[in-house]
Design an enzyme around this catalytic site. Structure first.
Site, short mmCIF file in Angstrom:
data_model
loop_
_atom_site.label_atom_id
_atom_site.label_comp_id
_atom_site.label_asym_id
_atom_site.label_seq_id
_atom_site.Cartn_x
_atom_site.Cartn_y
_atom_site.Cartn_z
N ASP A 192 -0.07 7.72 -1.31
CA ASP A 192 0.50 6.38 -1.46
C ASP A 192 1.95 6.56 -1.88
OD1 ASP A 192 1.09 3.75 -1.90
OD2 ASP A 192 -0.35 3.44 -3.52
N TRP B 196 -2.56 2.46 -10.00
CA TRP B 196 -2.25 1.07 -9.62
C TRP B 196 -3.57 0.34 -9.46
CZ3 TRP B 196 -1.83 -0.76 -4.07
CH2 TRP B 196 -1.30 -2.07 -4.00
N LYS C 3 10.06 -1.94 -2.63
CA LYS C 3 10.88 -1.56 -3.77
C LYS C 3 12.23 -0.98 -3.35
CE LYS C 3 7.38 -2.42 -6.57
NZ LYS C 3 6.27 -2.65 -5.64
#
Length: 405
Positions: free
Chosen positions: A214, A132, A250
């Site tokens: 993460d 990311w 999300k």
């Protein structure tokens, strides 16, 4: 002469720039495969029903807008850490595992990274190639001096470069911070197997490295919250001390509420008070106090069995749609005889797929077909639906016939 005349313009952030360009595109066939947000089969944002129910509960029960504690809403942070790490109530009670409410996953990474620099004197961090794109910016802004990478994506085989991954970790200097994606790796959609995670943990322990997980997509890899937490829980059971970031953007659809959690896992009760005090100072100096609404919404769901079960069932339906779109895209590409092999589309998991398309391919798709994706070839599978899947497959087929790498 203005005092601001010395400021140089920064390049646009790709994903948000593409969304802007997409929104301004009037072509009726346009397709948005860029930003990581879930979409329905109609291509619309999804307001998860149980989230709406929980928000109504929050609104009815919120009588004022007083400050939360600096480290956040405890009912939220406790439940969030348990969602990720499992049965940790005893460790939470003694304090060796505690959560810090954050400004989504990005905020959790930022607070954790600054803590590691200031108080553990860490100077080097490692991230996967690719990762990311915000990982590098967050950790460098937090004060890390050296950014290094470990191999992850094998372009030729379109699979995990596990040997390269292990070799790079083995060469990392002591106390390096290793950013690990808990599941549904962004952007590749490739996750290590359980045996591979065991090997990764072995290397990290042997070389005295610091894991920082993460976790932005728990539930979005397999549809099973427990399965998607396997990697993090394995490190916990192996006795590691580490940090975990969580995002509820999300899996709850709370993108703009910025509900996140940073979990600290310590092995000594003696260190808890000092660590908490220093994290408190970091938060105080950064944003002072966390927001209420998103955290209370998530807390309401996680602490209510009926709501939690409904959320888990909905998450499974969302994940099943993503899997169905993966299968449909692969089937269409293979049926059309598209250049290359496409099993990697279904081998990958989660919201994203590293398609293997080049920047030239991406540009051609955007200019000719009004299909938008990142220059890296990463596509958001959620942007596919039964109405555009054939169009996208045909466009990719044409692109690979007419554009070289």
């Amino acid at each position: 002469m203005s005092i601001f005349s010395v400021v140089e313009e920064a390049p646009p952030i790709e994903v948000f720039h593409l969304v802007k360009v997409f929104n301004e595109d009037n072509n009726p066939s346009k397709v948005n495969l860029t930003i990581g947000a879930y979409r329905t089969d109609e291509g619309k944002p999804y307001y998860i029903p149980v989230v709406k129910k929980a928000e109504n509960v929050v609104l009815e029960s919120t009588f004022n807008h007083e400050y939360l504690p600096i480290l956040g809403l405890e009912s939220f942070t406790k439940a969030a850490s348990q969602l990720l790490l499992g049965n940790i109530a005893k460790r939470q009670e003694e304090g060796t595992i505690f959560g810090v409410q954050s400004i989504s996953g990005s905020g959790a990474l930022r607070v954790g990274a600054e803590f590691l620099v200031k108080h553990l004197k860490c100077t080097t961090f490692y991230y996967s190639v690719p990762t990311w794109e915000n990982h590098h910016l967050i950790f460098k802004t937090s004060g890390f001096q050296t950014a290094k990478t470990y191999r992850y994506w094998n372009e030729e085989t379109r699979s995990l470069d596990f040997d390269g991954f292990c070799e790079d970790l083995s060469n990392a200097p002591k106390n390096s911070v290793i950013i690990l994606h808990g599941c549904a790796h962004n952007p590749t959609g490739l996750d290590p197997t359980e045996d591979q995670w065991k090997k990764i943990a072995e290397i990290i322990k042997e070389h005295n490295l610091i894991p920082f997980f993460d976790n932005a997509y728990q539930g979005f890899a397999s549809g099973d919250l427990e399965k998607d937490a396997w990697s993090v829980r394995y490190f916990l059971n192996q006795g590691f001390e580490f940090l975990c970031s969580q995002s509820f953007a999300k899996n709850y659809g709370l993108y703009n509420e910025r509900a996140g959690n940073l979990t600290f896992v310590l092995n000594s009760v003696e260190n808890v008070k000092a660590v908490k005090s220093q994290v408190t100072m970091i938060v105080r100096g950064m944003y002072s106090n966390p927001p209420n609404h998103g955290a209370r919404t998530v807390s309401t769901i996680l602490n209510n069995d009926e709501f939690k079960n409904e959320w888990m069932n909905t998450l499974k339906l969302m994940t099943d749609r993503i899997k169905a779109m993966r299968k449909a895209l692969r089937k269409n590409l293979e049926k059309l005889g598209t250049i290359g092999t496409w099993n990697h589309i279904t081998d990958q998991t989660g919201m994203f797929s590293y398609s293997g398309l080049s920047a030239s391919h991406v540009e051609y798709l955007r200019n000719k077909y009004h299909i938008y994706m990142l220059r890296s070839g990463r596509i958001n599978i959620c942007g596919l639906n039964t109405n555009n899947i054939n169009y996208v497959a045909e466009a990719i087929t044409d692109t690979l016939l007419n554009v070289s790498k």
